[in-house]
Design a protein around this motif. Structure first.
Motif, short mmCIF file in Angstrom:
data_model
loop_
_atom_site.label_atom_id
_atom_site.label_comp_id
_atom_site.label_asym_id
_atom_site.label_seq_id
_atom_site.Cartn_x
_atom_site.Cartn_y
_atom_site.Cartn_z
N VAL A 1 0.84 -1.19 0.00
CA VAL A 1 0.00 0.00 0.00
C VAL A 1 0.88 1.25 0.00
O VAL A 1 0.67 2.17 -0.79
N ASP A 2 1.88 1.27 0.87
CA ASP A 2 2.79 2.42 0.93
C ASP A 2 3.54 2.59 -0.40
O ASP A 2 3.68 3.71 -0.90
N PHE A 3 4.01 1.49 -0.95
CA PHE A 3 4.73 1.52 -2.23
C PHE A 3 3.83 2.08 -3.34
O PHE A 3 4.24 2.94 -4.11
N TYR A 4 2.59 1.58 -3.40
CA TYR A 4 1.65 2.03 -4.42
C TYR A 4 1.27 3.50 -4.23
O TYR A 4 1.13 4.24 -5.20
N LYS A 5 1.11 3.92 -2.98
CA LYS A 5 0.77 5.32 -2.72
C LYS A 5 1.90 6.26 -3.15
O LYS A 5 1.63 7.33 -3.70
N LYS A 6 3.13 5.87 -2.92
CA LYS A 6 4.28 6.70 -3.32
C LYS A 6 4.31 6.91 -4.83
O LYS A 6 4.81 7.92 -5.32
N ARG A 7 3.81 5.95 -5.57
CA ARG A 7 3.84 6.03 -7.04
C ARG A 7 2.50 6.47 -7.63
O ARG A 7 2.30 6.43 -8.82
N ASN A 8 1.58 6.86 -6.76
CA ASN A 8 0.24 7.30 -7.18
C ASN A 8 -0.51 6.23 -7.96
O ASN A 8 -1.26 6.53 -8.87
N TRP A 9 -0.30 4.97 -7.58
CA TRP A 9 -1.02 3.87 -8.19
C TRP A 9 -2.20 3.42 -7.33
O TRP A 9 -3.13 2.80 -7.83
N TYR A 10 -2.13 3.71 -6.03
CA TYR A 10 -3.12 3.17 -5.11
C TYR A 10 -4.50 3.81 -5.31
O TYR A 10 -5.52 3.16 -5.06
N GLN A 11 -4.53 5.02 -5.77
CA GLN A 11 -5.82 5.73 -5.88
C GLN A 11 -6.67 5.23 -7.04
O GLN A 11 -7.83 5.59 -7.14
#
Length: 106
Positions: A11-21
């Motif tokens: 989740v943290d990794f995806y949020k850093k790359r703006n993929w989680y949203q």
């Protein structure tokens, strides 16, 4: 590493790359792509890849690729479940409970 720790790391990794949203539908598309890559890895092990543009892989490379693709599928499942607030342990328990109930006579 525990699954829940890995889920949070993802989740943290995806949020850093703006993929989680991205919506769950987009994440489901990512999962579908990864399942296709897993299918290709299994095929390479089980029946081979007769493709002129590909070099023949040895067993260690095939095994590594299989693990990589299984991990990618697992990661996408963990990301999707996190979007819905579901912990990995809940998924494991749900699976076990369902199978025990379904096959309780065996």
């Amino acid at each position: 590493m525990k699954l829940q720790e890995h889920q949070q790391w993802l989740v943290d990794f995806y949020k850093k790359r703006n993929w989680y949203q991205y919506s769950p539908f987009v994440h489901l598309n990512f999962l579908t792509e990864e399942v296709g890559e897993l299918s290709r890895a299994v095929r390479a092990i089980e029946i081979g890849r007769d493709h002129p543009g590909e070099t023949q892989k040895n067993q260690a490379e095939l095994d590594y690729n299989l693990k990589e693709e299984l991990a990618d599928v697992m990661d996408q499942l963990l990301v999707i479940s996190s979007v819905y607030g579901i912990k990995p342990e809940e998924l494991l328990q749900q699976s076990e409970d369902k199978l025990k109930k379904r096959f309780k006579k065996e």
